[in-house]
Design an enzyme around this catalytic site. Structure first.
Site, PDB file in Angstrom:
ATOM      1  N   ASP A  88     -48.966   5.245 -80.957  1.00 40.30           N
ATOM      2  CA  ASP A  88     -48.181   4.230 -80.949  1.00 40.30           C
ATOM      3  C   ASP A  88     -48.132   3.070 -80.789  1.00 40.30           C
ATOM      4  O   ASP A  88     -47.123   1.491 -81.072  1.00 40.30           O
ATOM      5  CB  ASP A  88     -46.457   4.339 -80.253  1.00 40.30           C
ATOM      6  CG  ASP A  88     -45.539   5.645 -81.125  1.00 40.30           C
ATOM      7  OD1 ASP A  88     -45.372   5.558 -82.362  1.00 40.30           O
ATOM      8  OD2 ASP A  88     -44.929   6.580 -80.570  1.00 40.30           O
ATOM      9  N   LYS A 143     -43.016  14.523 -88.083  1.00 35.76           N
ATOM     10  CA  LYS A 143     -43.586  13.895 -87.749  1.00 35.76           C
ATOM     11  C   LYS A 143     -44.410  15.392 -87.436  1.00 35.76           C
ATOM     12  O   LYS A 143     -46.474  15.512 -88.294  1.00 35.76           O
ATOM     13  CB  LYS A 143     -43.884  13.807 -86.253  1.00 35.76           C
ATOM     14  CG  LYS A 143     -43.341  12.022 -86.694  1.00 35.76           C
ATOM     15  CD  LYS A 143     -42.584  11.048 -85.450  1.00 35.76           C
ATOM     16  CE  LYS A 143     -42.538   9.937 -85.444  1.00 35.76           C
ATOM     17  NZ  LYS A 143     -41.777   9.359 -84.642  1.00 35.76           N
ATOM     18  N   GLN A 154     -42.021  10.148 -77.798  1.00 37.43           N
ATOM     19  CA  GLN A 154     -40.588   9.771 -78.431  1.00 37.43           C
ATOM     20  C   GLN A 154     -39.186   9.103 -77.873  1.00 37.43           C
ATOM     21  O   GLN A 154     -38.759   9.444 -76.901  1.00 37.43           O
ATOM     22  CB  GLN A 154     -39.736  11.277 -79.678  1.00 37.43           C
ATOM     23  CG  GLN A 154     -38.326  10.883 -80.038  1.00 37.43           C
ATOM     24  CD  GLN A 154     -38.745  10.263 -81.387  1.00 37.43           C
ATOM     25  OE1 GLN A 154     -40.705  10.345 -81.794  1.00 37.43           O
ATOM     26  NE2 GLN A 154     -38.135   9.192 -82.140  1.00 37.43           N
TER      27      GLN A 154
HETATM   28  N1  GUN Z   1     -38.404   5.513 -81.429  1.00 28.72           N
HETATM   29  C1  GUN Z   1     -38.045   4.830 -83.150  1.00 28.72           C
HETATM   30  N2  GUN Z   1     -38.916   4.812 -83.574  1.00 28.72           N
HETATM   31  C2  GUN Z   1     -39.895   5.522 -82.729  1.00 28.72           C
HETATM   32  C3  GUN Z   1     -41.803   5.205 -83.098  1.00 28.72           C
HETATM   33  O1  GUN Z   1     -41.815   4.446 -83.612  1.00 28.72           O
HETATM   34  N3  GUN Z   1     -42.169   5.626 -81.725  1.00 28.72           N
HETATM   35  C4  GUN Z   1     -41.780   6.520 -81.434  1.00 28.72           C
HETATM   36  N4  GUN Z   1     -41.887   7.393 -79.618  1.00 28.72           N
HETATM   37  N5  GUN Z   1     -40.517   6.760 -80.860  1.00 28.72           N
HETATM   38  C5  GUN Z   1     -39.274   6.083 -81.614  1.00 28.72           C
END
Ligand code: GUN
Length: 281
Positions: A119, A52, A96
């Site tokens: 998100d 990311k 996350q």
């Molecule tokens: N953990 C697994 N997939 C995701 C996601 O799309 N966003 C976040 N923040 N954590 C995750």
């Protein structure tokens, strides 16, 4: 059978985001900013956050990553989020997941300013999605919708079986499909007869983290199969939730793993953060 090439589509999205970032910078002197909070040492989570961060750099975003030890308290995480809520250079905040067991994820997600919730996990955005209102939408299901759009796959009246009912994937996916006039079945760990549901579906979307869960005899001839699973198996390779080799010949369209939905998730995170930056007041 046609492969849905998420890798190439994600690149197209990223190029378009980068062009918009350049314009935003030139016209309004705004640089979109993303803050990522990661707690603990889970290698997979760190790998995702690394991707990311790299993607942010590639499109010209400002990004900051807050790496916290496993032992951090809930109130300390809340403090950081509140700081990011008030930081005018930050348009998107991403925590996350998963978080360590002593942290209440729902409480944490509700602290994020819904306007910076790129998100789409805040109940405000989840609720708006469900009612068909404009909202930030979780990146993985949004990426899947982008794939349908790019490949001219019409959803109206289609029977879609979503396998997995998580807040991150299954539930927002089902809402998006419903909003696009599909007939949606959500199956999950307590579903009595998974095959009965998948085998009558025009489209199967699976994201549960079980390698090769979807076998050839569970898929209708000509179906579209979207594989959201990313599983590392014993030999070190990455596989999805679909028995790809056996299932692919039956499909009209299928996503590979890797190179399918995965890259789209990051592309949509960039797209959501750009949207947020454009709405800066
Ligand atoms: N953990 C697994 N997939 C995701 C996601 O799309 N966003 C976040 N923040 N954590 C995750």
């Amino acid at each position: 059978m046609q492969l849905i090439d998420g890798k190439t589509l994600a690149k197209t999205v990223q190029h378009s985001v980068a062009a918009d970032v350049a314009q935003l910078k030139q016209e309004k002197n705004i640089v979109p900013g993303l803050a990522v909070i990661i707690v603990g040492d889970d290698p997979a989570s760190h790998a995702y956050v690394g991707m990311k961060e790299k993607a942010c750099k590639n499109v010209g975003f400002y990004s900051m990553v807050h790496k916290m030890p496993e032992t951090i308290s809930q109130s300390e995480i809340i403090e950081i989020i509140e700081m990011m809520n008030n930081n005018t250079h930050i348009d998107g905040i991403l925590v996350q997941l998963p978080l360590p067991k002593h942290i209440d994820t729902d409480t944490i997600l509700e602290v994020i300013d819904p306007k910076k919730d790129v998100d789409g996990f805040h109940p405000y955005n989840a609720g708006r999605l469900m009612t068909g209102l404009e909202s930030f939408v979780a990146c993985t299901p949004l990426g899947v919708m982008k794939m349908f759009e790019a490949y001219d796959i019409d959803l109206e009246g289609k029977d879609v079986c979503v396998v997995g009912a998580s807040n991150i994937v299954g539930k927002p996916m089902a809402s998006l499909l419903l909003n696009a006039n599909a007939t949606v079945t959500i199956t999950h760990i307590h579903t009595k007869d998974l095959k009965a549901h998948t085998s009558r579906a025009d489209i199967i979307i699976v994201g549960v983290g079980v390698p090769a869960l979807i076998k050839a005899d569970m898929v209708k001839e000509g179906a579209i199969v979207i594989d959201i699973g990313i599983n590392r198996i014993a030999d070190g390779s990455l596989v999805g939730d679909v028995d790809f080799k056996a299932v692919a010949p039956k499909c009209s369209y299928i996503t590979p793993v890797p190179g399918g939905v995965g890259p789209m998730t990051i592309a949509m995170l960039l797209s959501n953060t750009l949207t947020s930056a454009k709405q800066r007041v």
